[in-house]
Design an enzyme around this catalytic site. Structure first.
Site, PDB file in Angstrom:
ATOM      1  N   LYS A  14       0.831  -1.220   0.000  1.00 53.76           N
ATOM      2  CA  LYS A  14       0.000   0.000   0.000  1.00 53.76           C
ATOM      3  C   LYS A  14       0.860   1.262   0.000  1.00 53.76           C
ATOM      4  O   LYS A  14       0.596   2.190  -0.753  1.00 53.76           O
ATOM      5  CB  LYS A  14      -0.943   0.021   1.231  1.00 53.76           C
ATOM      6  N   ARG A  89     -10.139   0.210   8.636  1.00 51.45           N
ATOM      7  CA  ARG A  89      -9.763  -1.169   8.949  1.00 51.45           C
ATOM      8  C   ARG A  89     -10.900  -1.920   9.636  1.00 51.45           C
ATOM      9  O   ARG A  89     -10.740  -3.103   9.953  1.00 51.45           O
ATOM     10  CB  ARG A  89      -8.555  -1.165   9.870  1.00 51.45           C
ATOM     11  N   ARG A 128      11.248  -5.995   5.170  1.00 55.49           N
ATOM     12  CA  ARG A 128      11.102  -4.562   5.467  1.00 55.49           C
ATOM     13  C   ARG A 128      11.632  -4.259   6.867  1.00 55.49           C
ATOM     14  O   ARG A 128      12.239  -3.217   7.095  1.00 55.49           O
ATOM     15  CB  ARG A 128       9.612  -4.174   5.361  1.00 55.49           C
ATOM     16  N   ARG A 134      10.823  -0.517  12.146  1.00 53.24           N
ATOM     17  CA  ARG A 134       9.523  -0.827  12.765  1.00 53.24           C
ATOM     18  C   ARG A 134       9.606  -2.134  13.536  1.00 53.24           C
ATOM     19  O   ARG A 134       9.839  -3.188  12.943  1.00 53.24           O
ATOM     20  CB  ARG A 134       8.438  -0.906  11.687  1.00 53.24           C
ATOM     21  N   ARG A 146      -0.891  -9.578  13.150  1.00 50.60           N
ATOM     22  CA  ARG A 146      -1.425  -8.496  12.307  1.00 50.60           C
ATOM     23  C   ARG A 146      -2.227  -9.078  11.139  1.00 50.60           C
ATOM     24  O   ARG A 146      -3.274  -8.550  10.762  1.00 50.60           O
ATOM     25  CB  ARG A 146      -0.288  -7.602  11.800  1.00 50.60           C
TER      26      ARG A 146
HETATM   27  P1  AMP Z   1       0.236   0.181   9.298  1.00 50.07           P
HETATM   28  O1  AMP Z   1       1.369   1.166   9.199  1.00 50.07           O
HETATM   29  O2  AMP Z   1      -0.929   0.546   8.434  1.00 50.07           O
HETATM   30  O3  AMP Z   1       0.704  -1.240   9.070  1.00 50.07           O
HETATM   31  O4  AMP Z   1      -0.302   0.248  10.803  1.00 50.07           O
HETATM   32  C1  AMP Z   1       0.532  -0.087  11.895  1.00 50.07           C
HETATM   33  C2  AMP Z   1      -0.334  -0.319  13.126  1.00 50.07           C
HETATM   34  O5  AMP Z   1      -1.040   0.883  13.451  1.00 50.07           O
HETATM   35  C3  AMP Z   1      -1.411  -1.379  12.997  1.00 50.07           C
HETATM   36  O6  AMP Z   1      -0.901  -2.688  13.260  1.00 50.07           O
HETATM   37  C4  AMP Z   1      -2.426  -0.928  14.045  1.00 50.07           C
HETATM   38  O7  AMP Z   1      -1.997  -1.263  15.344  1.00 50.07           O
HETATM   39  C5  AMP Z   1      -2.358   0.593  13.912  1.00 50.07           C
HETATM   40  N1  AMP Z   1      -3.321   1.124  12.930  1.00 50.07           N
HETATM   41  C6  AMP Z   1      -3.032   1.739  11.753  1.00 50.07           C
HETATM   42  N2  AMP Z   1      -4.144   2.105  11.108  1.00 50.07           N
HETATM   43  C7  AMP Z   1      -5.186   1.705  11.893  1.00 50.07           C
HETATM   44  C8  AMP Z   1      -6.601   1.769  11.770  1.00 50.07           C
HETATM   45  N3  AMP Z   1      -7.203   2.318  10.690  1.00 50.07           N
HETATM   46  N4  AMP Z   1      -7.344   1.246  12.783  1.00 50.07           N
HETATM   47  C9  AMP Z   1      -6.782   0.694  13.875  1.00 50.07           C
HETATM   48  N5  AMP Z   1      -5.455   0.586  14.043  1.00 50.07           N
HETATM   49  C10 AMP Z   1      -4.649   1.085  13.067  1.00 50.07           C
END
Ligand code: AMP
Length: 191
Positions: A14, A89, A128, A134, A146
């Site tokens: 993404k 999400r 990554r 991260r 996840r």
């Molecule tokens: P990402 O960078 O999109 O992989 O998000 C990293 C982490 O942030 C996720 O594993 C969640 O813990 C949190 N997170 C990101 N976006 C959301 C969302 N829309 N709703 C809930 N948690 C989120």
């Protein structure tokens, strides 16, 4: 306005595709993961609330994420449109997003769903994790959680957009440019 939901499991690509879409369509990129990581870096109250969930690979509560994204949409008064990356999400977030956009007299144009097989996702995330800094990309059990959370809580969001005839599934494996071309075709044919 052109408002795109860029959807898919962690590691689907993404972020990579969002960068290319911003350049082509001149949209404002809103990644809830990036916004939450900035809040954590700034040690804000919101960041501290989100941190424990993110470290475990769990979703941050809807109310926190929806409040954060609502505030950002309000600020971007000159935007030609948005790319929502990693949001919504949950179905509750998708509902809230429709209401937020509706209040601004706009709507989601299309939802692009990147499809990548489980083993490939794990491989990409571990890779990554070597240089992204991260922590949630370094530990296989957090990565697996996840993906599990995605399958259980996030996948139903596809139905939400399919019912509005806005869901477009895209094969997320292959060259970055081929995937990008497929995404652009899906966007351009739904305008
Ligand atoms: P990402 O960078 O999109 O992989 O998000 C990293 C982490 O942030 C996720 O594993 C969640 O813990 C949190 N997170 C990101 N976006 C959301 C969302 N829309 N709703 C809930 N948690 C989120």
């Amino acid at each position: 306005m052109l408002n795109i939901v860029l959807f898919g499991p962690p590691g689907a690509g993404k972020g990579t595709q969002a960068e290319k879409l911003i350049a082509k369509y001149k949209l404002v990129h809103l990644s809830t993961g990036d916004l939450l990581r900035s809040e954590i870096a700034a040690k804000s109250k919101l960041g501290m609330e989100a941190k424990a969930f993110m470290e475990k690979g769990e979703l941050v509560p809807d109310s926190v994420v929806i409040g954060m994204i609502g505030a950002r949409i309000q600020k971007e008064t000159a935007a030609k449109g948005f790319i929502f990356d990693g949001f919504p999400r949950t179905t509750a977030q998708a509902n809230a997003l429709d209401e937020l956009l509706n209040a601004n007299k706009t709507a989601i144009s299309v939802m692009i769903s990147l499809e990548v097989a489980h083993d490939e996702l794990v491989k990409r995330l571990l890779n990554r994790g070597k240089d992204s800094g991260r922590e949630d990309d370094k530990d296989v059990s957090i990565i697996e959680n996840r993906i599990k959370v995605y399958n259980k809580e996030t996948l139903p969001v596809i139905n939400y957009y399919a019912e509005q005839n806005k869901h477009r599934g895209i094969n997320g494996t292959g060259s970055i440019d081929t995937i990008f071309a497929d995404i652009c075709t899906a966007i351009d044919t739904s305008k």
